[in-house]
Scaffold this motif. Structure first.
Motif, PDB file in Angstrom:
ATOM      1  N   SER A 105       0.845  -1.187   0.000  1.00  0.00           N
ATOM      2  CA  SER A 105       0.000   0.000   0.000  1.00  0.00           C
ATOM      3  C   SER A 105       0.880   1.236   0.000  1.00  0.00           C
ATOM      4  O   SER A 105       1.965   1.247   0.578  1.00  0.00           O
ATOM      5  CB  SER A 105      -0.951   0.007   1.204  1.00  0.00           C
ATOM      6  N   TYR A 106       0.392   2.283  -0.640  1.00  0.00           N
ATOM      7  CA  TYR A 106       1.206   3.480  -0.851  1.00  0.00           C
ATOM      8  C   TYR A 106       0.286   4.618  -1.258  1.00  0.00           C
ATOM      9  O   TYR A 106      -0.901   4.417  -1.571  1.00  0.00           O
ATOM     10  CB  TYR A 106       2.246   3.226  -1.951  1.00  0.00           C
ATOM     11  N   CYS A 107       0.823   5.822  -1.288  1.00  0.00           N
ATOM     12  CA  CYS A 107       0.058   6.983  -1.714  1.00  0.00           C
ATOM     13  C   CYS A 107       0.994   7.926  -2.460  1.00  0.00           C
ATOM     14  O   CYS A 107       2.120   8.152  -2.022  1.00  0.00           O
ATOM     15  CB  CYS A 107      -0.564   7.701  -0.505  1.00  0.00           C
ATOM     16  N   TYR A 108       0.546   8.431  -3.591  1.00  0.00           N
ATOM     17  CA  TYR A 108       1.354   9.385  -4.346  1.00  0.00           C
ATOM     18  C   TYR A 108       0.435  10.401  -5.014  1.00  0.00           C
ATOM     19  O   TYR A 108      -0.800  10.256  -5.000  1.00  0.00           O
ATOM     20  CB  TYR A 108       2.227   8.674  -5.391  1.00  0.00           C
ATOM     21  N   ASN A 167      18.957   0.412   2.675  1.00  0.00           N
ATOM     22  CA  ASN A 167      17.612   1.013   2.666  1.00  0.00           C
ATOM     23  C   ASN A 167      16.511  -0.009   2.908  1.00  0.00           C
ATOM     24  O   ASN A 167      15.349   0.246   2.610  1.00  0.00           O
ATOM     25  CB  ASN A 167      17.371   1.706   1.323  1.00  0.00           C
ATOM     26  N   TYR A 168      16.880  -1.153   3.457  1.00  0.00           N
ATOM     27  CA  TYR A 168      15.915  -2.254   3.621  1.00  0.00           C
ATOM     28  C   TYR A 168      14.668  -1.823   4.402  1.00  0.00           C
ATOM     29  O   TYR A 168      13.550  -1.986   3.936  1.00  0.00           O
ATOM     30  CB  TYR A 168      16.596  -3.424   4.324  1.00  0.00           C
ATOM     31  N   SER A 169      14.869  -1.276   5.606  1.00  0.00           N
ATOM     32  CA  SER A 169      13.708  -0.917   6.427  1.00  0.00           C
ATOM     33  C   SER A 169      12.897   0.193   5.773  1.00  0.00           C
ATOM     34  O   SER A 169      11.660   0.193   5.842  1.00  0.00           O
ATOM     35  CB  SER A 169      14.152  -0.498   7.836  1.00  0.00           C
ATOM     36  N   VAL A 181      10.692  -1.418   3.054  1.00  0.00           N
ATOM     37  CA  VAL A 181       9.572  -2.180   3.620  1.00  0.00           C
ATOM     38  C   VAL A 181       8.517  -1.245   4.187  1.00  0.00           C
ATOM     39  O   VAL A 181       7.311  -1.420   3.955  1.00  0.00           O
ATOM     40  CB  VAL A 181      10.084  -3.154   4.703  1.00  0.00           C
ATOM     41  N   GLU A 182       8.936  -0.228   4.911  1.00  0.00           N
ATOM     42  CA  GLU A 182       7.988   0.703   5.523  1.00  0.00           C
ATOM     43  C   GLU A 182       7.200   1.472   4.475  1.00  0.00           C
ATOM     44  O   GLU A 182       5.988   1.677   4.609  1.00  0.00           O
ATOM     45  CB  GLU A 182       8.736   1.677   6.442  1.00  0.00           C
ATOM     46  N   ASN A 195      -0.083   3.190   5.967  1.00  0.00           N
ATOM     47  CA  ASN A 195      -1.448   3.167   6.502  1.00  0.00           C
ATOM     48  C   ASN A 195      -2.269   4.227   5.774  1.00  0.00           C
ATOM     49  O   ASN A 195      -2.083   5.427   5.984  1.00  0.00           O
ATOM     50  CB  ASN A 195      -1.421   3.442   8.014  1.00  0.00           C
ATOM     51  N   LEU A 196      -3.181   3.786   4.920  1.00  0.00           N
ATOM     52  CA  LEU A 196      -3.936   4.728   4.084  1.00  0.00           C
ATOM     53  C   LEU A 196      -5.185   5.262   4.767  1.00  0.00           C
ATOM     54  O   LEU A 196      -5.728   6.284   4.365  1.00  0.00           O
ATOM     55  CB  LEU A 196      -4.337   4.040   2.773  1.00  0.00           C
ATOM     56  N   GLN A 197      -5.688   4.575   5.753  1.00  0.00           N
ATOM     57  CA  GLN A 197      -6.935   4.991   6.412  1.00  0.00           C
ATOM     58  C   GLN A 197      -6.772   5.024   7.919  1.00  0.00           C
ATOM     59  O   GLN A 197      -7.258   4.150   8.635  1.00  0.00           O
ATOM     60  CB  GLN A 197      -8.070   4.026   6.024  1.00  0.00           C
ATOM     61  N   PRO A 198      -6.057   6.023   8.465  1.00  0.00           N
ATOM     62  CA  PRO A 198      -5.941   6.126   9.910  1.00  0.00           C
ATOM     63  C   PRO A 198      -7.282   6.421  10.562  1.00  0.00           C
ATOM     64  O   PRO A 198      -8.176   6.964   9.914  1.00  0.00           O
ATOM     65  CB  PRO A 198      -4.966   7.298  10.108  1.00  0.00           C
ATOM     66  N   PRO A 199      -7.450   6.055  11.830  1.00  0.00           N
ATOM     67  CA  PRO A 199      -8.711   6.350  12.513  1.00  0.00           C
ATOM     68  C   PRO A 199      -9.014   7.839  12.513  1.00  0.00           C
ATOM     69  O   PRO A 199      -8.104   8.671  12.573  1.00  0.00           O
ATOM     70  CB  PRO A 199      -8.474   5.833  13.932  1.00  0.00           C
TER      71      PRO A 199
END
Length: 268
Positions: A173-176, A252-254, A257-258, A263-267
């Motif tokens: 998941s990602y956002c751009y 740049n591994y972590s 992965v991160e 998280n596209l839909q936080p509370p």
């Protein structure tokens, strides 16, 4: 509940031209479809009317890629959709869209080889760029596995026997943001081992040509930015899961992965 993200430009357009259908609160920085639309069908019909008008008036550039295909819009993916919209509008409203990507791979002399496709030059987005063997958006009414099987058949002519090896392998998941708007996306990832003599063939014209590459070759193609960006991400995810990119070897591994699990839909 928050369903999307809109830019100030979109906010101003909605306020100026579509205030009868949206409740706009600039202090709270919120835009809501009017509460008079109470059911999934009413909300879907309202968006269909509004988006058709926006397309006809060329209000937003995103509608140049109109697909005549709808996506379900969810607060939580396992729940029923709140409404459905033309897929090209998701970037305008920052609605999370979903899709499937299939890593097609085989072994040659004990070495993993991966099939990738060259996108058709007529594709409305990222023409001529490299893609995963099969991929596609999750249209309204389709299950995730159902969609993956459909794309395998249509984009690479995968036979039923080979499809028995199709395995879910997580999600990225990602956002751009680009000229179309804001795009939060989640891609369900599948791995498909094919026989060494299997050769994908495009059945729907989405792919111009297929290539079989070693993972070392694919890494070079990714670095040279020949891949559609999210397809590069899915391929890197495959390499990480297979231990071909290791934390002690890749500085740049972590970070990788991160950034592939945003998280596209936080509370609210």
């Amino acid at each position: 509940m928050r369903l999307g993200i809109i830019s100030p430009e979109v906010l101003n357009t909605l306020e100026e031209k579509y205030s009868d259908d949206f409740i706009i609160d600039k202090e709270r920085k919120s835009v809501c479809l009017h509460e008079k639309y109470k059911t999934e069908r009413e909300r879907t019909d309202a968006f269909r009317r509004l988006l058709t008008d926006m397309r006809e008036k060329e209000v937003f550039r995103s509608f140049k890629g109109w697909r005549n295909e709808t996506y379900g819009i969810y607060y939580k993916r396992h729940e029923a959709p709140i409404f459905h919209v033309e897929r090209s509008s998701c970037a305008v409203f920052g609605f999370t869209s979903y899709g499937v990507h299939i890593n097609g791979y085989t072994y040659r002399d004990g070495k993993i080889m991966m099939w990738v496709g060259r996108r058709s030059p007529t594709k409305p987005t990222f023409p001529n760029m490299l893609d995963n063997m099969c991929a596609g958006g999750l249209a309204s009414g389709l299950g995730v596995m159902e969609c993956a099987i459909k794309e395998c058949r249509e984009e690479a002519s995968v036979d039923d026997e080979t499809l028995k090896s199709l395995r879910p392998a997580g999600a990225v998941s990602y956002c751009y943001r680009d000229h179309r708007g804001i795009l939060p996306e989640t891609e369900y990832v599948f791995d498909l081992e094919v026989s060494p003599d299997f050769v994908p063939r495009s059945a729907d014209g989405e792919m111009e040509q297929f290539y079989l590459h070693s993972l070392e070759e694919i890494q070079s193609l990714i670095i040279n930015e020949e891949f559609k960006p999210n397809c590069a991400m899915v391929t890197v995810d495959f390499m990480i899961r297979r231990g071909l990119i290791a934390p002690d070897e890749e500085p740049n591994y972590s970070y990788l992965v991160e950034r592939m699990h945003v998280n596209l839909q936080p509370p609210c």
